[in-house]
Scaffold this motif. Structure first.
Motif, PDB file in Angstrom:
ATOM      1  N   ARG A 398       0.835  -1.203   0.000  1.00  0.00           N
ATOM      2  CA  ARG A 398       0.000   0.000   0.000  1.00  0.00           C
ATOM      3  C   ARG A 398       0.872   1.257   0.000  1.00  0.00           C
ATOM      4  N   GLU A 399       1.951   1.234   0.777  1.00  0.00           N
ATOM      5  CA  GLU A 399       2.842   2.393   0.835  1.00  0.00           C
ATOM      6  C   GLU A 399       3.474   2.667  -0.527  1.00  0.00           C
ATOM      7  N   LYS A 400       3.833   1.602  -1.248  1.00  0.00           N
ATOM      8  CA  LYS A 400       4.433   1.790  -2.566  1.00  0.00           C
ATOM      9  C   LYS A 400       3.411   2.321  -3.569  1.00  0.00           C
ATOM     10  N   VAL A 401       2.212   1.766  -3.552  1.00  0.00           N
ATOM     11  CA  VAL A 401       1.187   2.196  -4.502  1.00  0.00           C
ATOM     12  C   VAL A 401       0.816   3.659  -4.262  1.00  0.00           C
ATOM     13  N   LEU A 402       0.813   4.089  -2.999  1.00  0.00           N
ATOM     14  CA  LEU A 402       0.446   5.472  -2.682  1.00  0.00           C
ATOM     15  C   LEU A 402       1.480   6.480  -3.188  1.00  0.00           C
ATOM     16  N   LEU A 403       2.679   5.999  -3.559  1.00  0.00           N
ATOM     17  CA  LEU A 403       3.678   6.896  -4.129  1.00  0.00           C
ATOM     18  C   LEU A 403       3.287   7.369  -5.524  1.00  0.00           C
ATOM     19  N   ILE A 404       2.427   6.612  -6.192  1.00  0.00           N
ATOM     20  CA  ILE A 404       2.030   6.943  -7.561  1.00  0.00           C
ATOM     21  C   ILE A 404       1.125   8.171  -7.528  1.00  0.00           C
ATOM     22  N   GLN A 405       1.486   9.194  -8.280  1.00  0.00           N
ATOM     23  CA  GLN A 405       0.737  10.445  -8.262  1.00  0.00           C
ATOM     24  C   GLN A 405      -0.519  10.384  -9.126  1.00  0.00           C
ATOM     25  N   ASP A 406      -0.446   9.712 -10.260  1.00  0.00           N
ATOM     26  CA  ASP A 406      -1.579   9.647 -11.178  1.00  0.00           C
ATOM     27  C   ASP A 406      -2.673   8.756 -10.588  1.00  0.00           C
ATOM     28  N   PRO A 407      -3.881   9.282 -10.337  1.00  0.00           N
ATOM     29  CA  PRO A 407      -4.922   8.483  -9.673  1.00  0.00           C
ATOM     30  C   PRO A 407      -5.368   7.277 -10.490  1.00  0.00           C
ATOM     31  N   SER A 408      -5.401   7.404 -11.805  1.00  0.00           N
ATOM     32  CA  SER A 408      -5.818   6.271 -12.636  1.00  0.00           C
ATOM     33  C   SER A 408      -4.804   5.130 -12.557  1.00  0.00           C
ATOM     34  N   ILE A 409      -3.517   5.474 -12.678  1.00  0.00           N
ATOM     35  CA  ILE A 409      -2.483   4.432 -12.594  1.00  0.00           C
ATOM     36  C   ILE A 409      -2.453   3.834 -11.198  1.00  0.00           C
ATOM     37  N   ARG A 410      -2.631   4.678 -10.173  1.00  0.00           N
ATOM     38  CA  ARG A 410      -2.654   4.161  -8.797  1.00  0.00           C
ATOM     39  C   ARG A 410      -3.775   3.151  -8.626  1.00  0.00           C
ATOM     40  N   SER A 411      -4.928   3.424  -9.214  1.00  0.00           N
ATOM     41  CA  SER A 411      -6.056   2.492  -9.132  1.00  0.00           C
ATOM     42  C   SER A 411      -5.745   1.180  -9.834  1.00  0.00           C
ATOM     43  N   HIS A 412      -5.148   1.271 -11.033  1.00  0.00           N
ATOM     44  CA  HIS A 412      -4.822   0.050 -11.780  1.00  0.00           C
ATOM     45  C   HIS A 412      -3.745  -0.769 -11.064  1.00  0.00           C
ATOM     46  N   TYR A 413      -2.773  -0.098 -10.446  1.00  0.00           N
ATOM     47  CA  TYR A 413      -1.756  -0.821  -9.678  1.00  0.00           C
ATOM     48  C   TYR A 413      -2.397  -1.549  -8.494  1.00  0.00           C
ATOM     49  N   GLY A 414      -3.315  -0.851  -7.817  1.00  0.00           N
ATOM     50  CA  GLY A 414      -3.998  -1.492  -6.691  1.00  0.00           C
ATOM     51  C   GLY A 414      -4.753  -2.729  -7.130  1.00  0.00           C
ATOM     52  N   GLN A 415      -5.427  -2.656  -8.291  1.00  0.00           N
ATOM     53  CA  GLN A 415      -6.173  -3.816  -8.786  1.00  0.00           C
ATOM     54  C   GLN A 415      -5.226  -4.941  -9.186  1.00  0.00           C
ATOM     55  N   ALA A 416      -4.097  -4.595  -9.842  1.00  0.00           N
ATOM     56  CA  ALA A 416      -3.148  -5.619 -10.248  1.00  0.00           C
ATOM     57  C   ALA A 416      -2.562  -6.341  -9.039  1.00  0.00           C
ATOM     58  N   ILE A 417      -2.253  -5.592  -7.992  1.00  0.00           N
ATOM     59  CA  ILE A 417      -1.703  -6.215  -6.784  1.00  0.00           C
ATOM     60  C   ILE A 417      -2.765  -7.051  -6.085  1.00  0.00           C
ATOM     61  N   LYS A 418      -4.008  -6.585  -6.126  1.00  0.00           N
ATOM     62  CA  LYS A 418      -5.097  -7.372  -5.543  1.00  0.00           C
ATOM     63  C   LYS A 418      -5.228  -8.722  -6.268  1.00  0.00           C
ATOM     64  N   ASP A 419      -5.091  -8.693  -7.613  1.00  0.00           N
ATOM     65  CA  ASP A 419      -5.157  -9.933  -8.378  1.00  0.00           C
ATOM     66  C   ASP A 419      -4.011 -10.874  -8.009  1.00  0.00           C
ATOM     67  N   LEU A 420      -2.799 -10.302  -7.881  1.00  0.00           N
ATOM     68  CA  LEU A 420      -1.640 -11.132  -7.519  1.00  0.00           C
ATOM     69  C   LEU A 420      -1.798 -11.695  -6.108  1.00  0.00           C
ATOM     70  N   ARG A 421      -2.319 -10.875  -5.219  1.00  0.00           N
ATOM     71  CA  ARG A 421      -2.539 -11.330  -3.840  1.00  0.00           C
ATOM     72  C   ARG A 421      -3.559 -12.466  -3.795  1.00  0.00           C
ATOM     73  N   TRP A 422      -4.633 -12.289  -4.561  1.00  0.00           N
ATOM     74  CA  TRP A 422      -5.654 -13.340  -4.607  1.00  0.00           C
ATOM     75  C   TRP A 422      -5.067 -14.643  -5.152  1.00  0.00           C
ATOM     76  N   ALA A 423      -4.259 -14.534  -6.218  1.00  0.00           N
ATOM     77  CA  ALA A 423      -3.649 -15.727  -6.802  1.00  0.00           C
ATOM     78  C   ALA A 423      -2.728 -16.419  -5.803  1.00  0.00           C
ATOM     79  N   LEU A 424      -1.972 -15.633  -5.032  1.00  0.00           N
ATOM     80  CA  LEU A 424      -1.043 -16.221  -4.058  1.00  0.00           C
ATOM     81  C   LEU A 424      -1.784 -16.926  -2.934  1.00  0.00           C
ATOM     82  N   PHE A 425      -2.747 -16.246  -2.328  1.00  0.00           N
ATOM     83  CA  PHE A 425      -3.384 -16.818  -1.149  1.00  0.00           C
ATOM     84  C   PHE A 425      -4.461 -17.835  -1.495  1.00  0.00           C
ATOM     85  N   SER A 426      -5.090 -17.722  -2.661  1.00  0.00           N
ATOM     86  CA  SER A 426      -6.038 -18.766  -3.048  1.00  0.00           C
ATOM     87  C   SER A 426      -5.287 -20.045  -3.366  1.00  0.00           C
ATOM     88  N   ALA A 427      -4.053 -19.904  -3.908  1.00  0.00           N
ATOM     89  CA  ALA A 427      -3.237 -21.095  -4.155  1.00  0.00           C
ATOM     90  C   ALA A 427      -2.850 -21.758  -2.843  1.00  0.00           C
TER      91      ALA A 427
END
Length: 653
Positions: A398-427
Motif C-alpha cells: 500500500r505504501e508503494k502504490v500510494l507513491l504513484i501520483q496519477d490516480p488512474s495508474i494508482r487504481s490500476h496498480y492497486g487492482q493488479a496487486i489485488k489480483d496477484l494477492r488473490w492468486a497467491l493466497f487462493s493457491a
C-alpha cells in the motif's frame, strides 16, 4: 528558451521543406512536379506501397492521405529524428545558417565557453583514438579483441587509450590550448600538492560520451590494471557533462527508437556496445550511477516503455529495485518501465556471446511489467502463514502504490496487486494440507486409497450432506453478488475466506474478486468462463427464489442476505475445520482431550446443519426471516460490524 517574434518565420522562409523531407524519402517521379513544389512519396511514418505522402514545398506543409500525418519542417524533424522542439530548431537553424538568438551577453559568453570545451573534447577523442594504435596500447587492443570487438567496431565507437604518462594534457597544451580549459573540460586536474596539473585518465581504455546531438561531453575510462580500485571512471561534473542527466549512446539510440526499435537500458559501456553490435541499436546506459529521475525523464522522451536489462546478480537486482522506487512517483498514462532480468551471473554481453542474439531477444520479448517486479520484491522467499505477516505485506505494498501520483495508474496498480494477492493466497488455500489431500492431488481418489481409521472417522463425521449444503450457500452468495455488483466491495474479505469446493464456483469467485465493484459482473464472467455456468447458477431453484436475486437492485436486501449466508457458511466451515484438526491429532490411542474436542465439534456441526424447523428454541430469527443459531448470529453480527468499520475507515481517509 523563448524565441523572439519572427524567428521561426525567418527559419521557415530560409528552408526548403522538400529538401528537409527529401533526406528521408524517395520522391515518386510520376506523381511529383518538382517545378511547382508538388512532391509525392511513400509515407515515412507508416508502411505503404503507394505514394500518399504529399509535400507542398511552396506553402511549407506536408500531409499523408493514409495515416493523416501533417505538419511543417519543424514537426517533421521532431518526428523523424525523435527530438524535442528546441533540438529540432537547432538542427534546422544550423542547416539554414541562421544563428539562434541569445538571451543576454552572459548567455553568449557561456555558449562561447561551451563551444571551446566541445572543441577540446573532440581533440581529446582523436588523440585517444591515435594512442590506441601505439605500442603502449598493445594490452588494451588484446583486451578489446578478447571482448569480441573488431577494429571496425572500435572505430565505430571511437574507442581510444589514455597512456600512463605524457597524456592528453601535454598533447593539448603543446597545441596551444589553455591549461585551464583542459582542466575545465574534465581532462586534467590540479595537484593537491601544488605541482603541475595531471591527467585524470591514465592507463585506461577510453569510451567517448556524446550528448543527444552527438557532441563529445565526457569520457568513461576502464582501467587496464586489474588491481585498480576504480575499474571504471567517468569524467567529473563540468559545464558540459552532468552524469545524472546524460546517457551513453543517447543520440544513436534515440534515432533507432524513433524507427521502432525497443529502447533497452543496460548497465555499462560494453553492454551497450555488445547489444548495439548484435542489432539492438536503441540501447543506452546510465553513467556509473543508479538511474536518476532526470535520466528516467530522458528515457521516456525517447520511448514510452523502456526495458531495463540489468545483470542477473544481486547487484543488478538491487539496481532494478531502486529504479522501481524512483519511477513510481513519476508514472503517467502510457509511460512505464519493463524489466528483462538476465540469467544469474550473466550480463547482456555474456549472454549474447554464449547463446546468441536470439537468446537476448527472447528476454526482451518476455520483459515483465514493473508491478510484477514490485510484487516479486515484496513476496519472494517470504512466508505469509499468519495474519500479521499478511498485514505487513499489505502495508508495504500500500505504501508503494500510494507513491504513484496519477490516480488512474494508482487504481490500476492497486487492482493488479489485488489480483496477484488473490492468486497467491487462493493457491495456498487450495494447497494440500494433509496426507489424504496430498493423495487426492496425486491420484484423484483419496478416500479409496486412504486406509487409515482416522481418515475414515473424519469422513463419517463430516458427512456428504454438509458439503451439499455448503454448495447451496455458495451458489446463493455468488448469485447475489453477481446480481447486485455494487455491494460486492463490502464483502470482499468474507468472499476471499470462502473455500469453494466446486471448480465453477471457484472460477466465479475469482472473477468477482478481480472485477470487484464493476457495474456489469455478468458480462465479465461470461467473457472469462462462458455463459453456460452463469445460466446454470441463476437457474437453480434455491437461487431463483432468493429475495436478493428476485429483487435484484435492492441493496439493503442484498446486504442482509449476504451477511446471513456468509455467517451460516462461516459457522459451519469453522466447525468443520475444528473436526479436521481434532482428527489429525488422533494417532494410536485417542486421549480424552482430543475425543472431547471431537464430540463438541461434531455436535456443533450437527446443529449448524439442521433444518429450520428443528430445535427452534436454540434459534432466533434473522434480519430477513431466516432462523439462525447462536454461532451463526454471532458470525452475522461480526460481519456487519466489520463492514461498518471498513466503511467508516474509508470515509475518514
Amino acid at each position: 528558451m523563448s524565441l523572439p517574434p519572427g524567428f521561426l518565420d525567418e527559419l521557415r522562409s530560409r528552408l526548403s521543406l522538400g529538401q528537409v523531407v527529401g533526406r528521408k524519402v524517395m520522391w515518386d517521379s510520376r506523381k511529383s512536379n518538382q517545378g511547382k513544389g508538388d512532391l509525392w512519396a511513400s509515407c515515412p511514418f507508416h508502411q505503404e506501397k503507394s505514394a500518399s505522402f504529399h509535400v507542398d514545398d511552396r506553402k511549407g506543409f506536408y500531409y499523408c492521405f493514409g495515416c493523416h500525418a501533417k505538419g511543417d519542417a519543424i514537426s517533421f524533424v521532431q518526428d523523424t529524428e525523435n527530438v524535442g522542439f528546441m533540438e529540432a530548431i537547432k538542427i534546422l537553424a544550423d542547416e539554414a545558417g541562421l544563428p539562434i538568438p541569445q538571451q543576454d551577453p552572459l548567455a553568449q559568453q557561456k555558449a562561447d565557453k561551451r563551444t571551446q570545451l566541445i572543441d577540446i573534447m573532440e581533440q581529446a577523442v582523436q588523440y585517444h583514438r591515435l594512442q590506441l594504435q601505439t605500442g603502449q596500447a598493445a594490452a588494451a587492443r588484446d583486451y578489446l579483441a578478447g571482448r569480441g570487438l573488431s577494429p571496425d567496431a572500435q572505430t565505430r565507437w571511437e574507442i581510444g587509450f589514455a597512456p600512463a604518462h605524457g597524456g592528453v594534457m601535454a598533447h593539448l597544451t603543446g597545441k596551444g590550448v589553455d591549461p585551464k580549459l583542459v582542466i575545465e573540460a574534465g581532462l586534467a586536474a590540479e595537484s593537491d600538492r601544488g605541482g603541475a596539473p595531471y591527467d585524470r585518465f591514465r592507463g585506461r581504455i577510453m569510451f567517448p560520451i556524446r550528448d543527444a546531438r552527438g557532441r563529445a561531453i565526457g569520457f568513461g575510462g576502464r582501467a587496464m590494471d586489474p588491481n585498480h580500485p576504480a575499474k571504471y571512471y567517468n569524467s567529473p561534473e563540468t559545464a558540459l557533462f552532468d552524469k545524472g542527466r546524460s546517457l551513453f549512446n543517447h543520440g544513436p539510440a534515440r534515432e533507432a527508437a524513433g524507427k521502432g526499435k525497443p529502447l533497452i537500458v543496460a548497465e555499462g559501456y560494453m553492454d551497450v556496445i555488445a547489444l548495439s553490435e548484435a542489432g539492438f541499436t536503441a540501447t543506452v546506459a546510465p553513467l556509473g550511477t543508479a538511474i536518476t529521475e532526470d535520466q528516467l525523464r530522458l528515457l521516456w522522451r525517447i520511448a514510452a516503455e523502456p526495458i531495463i536489462a540489468l545483470d542477473g546478480d544481486k547487484a543488478g537486482l538491487r539496481a532494478a529495485m531502486r529504479v522501481i522506487d524512483i519511477a513510481l512517483p513519476l508514472l503517467q498514462a502510457g509511460q512505464s518501465l519493463r524489466f528483462a532480468l538476465m540469467p544469474d551471473g550473466l550480463d547482456p554481453d555474456d549472454l549474447i556471446k554464449q547463446q546468441g542474439a536470439s537468446a537476448m531477444q527472447k528476454l526482451i520479448d518476455a520483459a515483465i511489467p514493473m508491478v510484477q517486479l514490485l510484487w516479486q520484491r515484496e513476496t519472494e522467499g517470504r512466508n505469509f502463514d499468519s495474519p500479521e505477516r499478511r498485514a505487513a505485506l499489505d502495508k508495504a505494498l500500500r505504501e508503494k502504490v500510494l507513491l504513484i501520483q496519477d490516480p488512474s495508474i494508482r487504481s490500476h496498480y492497486g487492482q493488479a496487486i489485488k489480483d496477484l494477492r488473490w492468486a497467491l493466497f487462493s493457491a495456498r488455500k487450495s494447497a494440500p494440507r494433509h496426507g489424504a489431500q496430498r493423495a487426492w492431488m496425486a491420484n484423484k481418489d483419496p478416500w479409496r486409497r486412504e486406509i487409515s481409521p482416522v481418515a475414515t472417522s473424519k469422513n463419517s463425521i463430516l458427512g456428504a450432506g454438509g458439503a451439499s449444503e455448503d454448495h447451496l450457500r455458495e451458489a446463493v452468495i455468488l448469485a447475489t453478488l453477481i446480481c447486485n455488483p455494487s455491494v460486492s466491495p463490502d464483502f470482499e474479505s468474507a468472499l476471499e475466506r470462502v473455500e469453494c469446493r466446486d471448480q465453477t464456483h471457484q472460477a466465479m469467485q475469482a472473477c468477482i474478486l478481480r472485477h470487484l465493484g464493476a457495474d456489469d459482473l455478468k458480462s465479465a464472467i461470461i467473457a472469462e468462463i462462458g455463459a453456460a455456468p452463469l445460466e446454470n447458477l441463476l437457474g437453480q431453484s434455491h437461487v431463483a427464489i432468493s429475495p436478493a436475486v428476485r429483487k435484484a437492485g435492492n441493496m439493503e436486501t442484498a446486504r442482509l442476505c449476504l451477511a446471513e449466508e456468509f455467517a451460516k457458511l462461516a459457522a459451519r466451515q469453522g466447525h468443520a475445520r475444528e473436526i479436521e484438526d481434532a482428527v489429525e491429532d488422533l494417532s494410536g490411542t485417542a486421549d480424552e482431550g482430543v475425543t472431547w474436542r471431537l464430540a463438541q465439534a461434531s455436535a456443533a456441526l450437527d446443529k449448524a446443519g439442521r433444518g429450520d424447523n428443528e430445535d427452534k428454541a436454540e434459534y432466533e430469527t434473522g434480519e430477513n426471516g431466516a432462523l439462525m443459531n447462536k454461532d451463526e448470529r454471532s458470525a452475522f453480527d461480526s460481519l456487519l460490524n466489520q463492514i461498518a468499520f471498513e466503511k467508516g475507515s474509508a470515509r475518514s481517509k
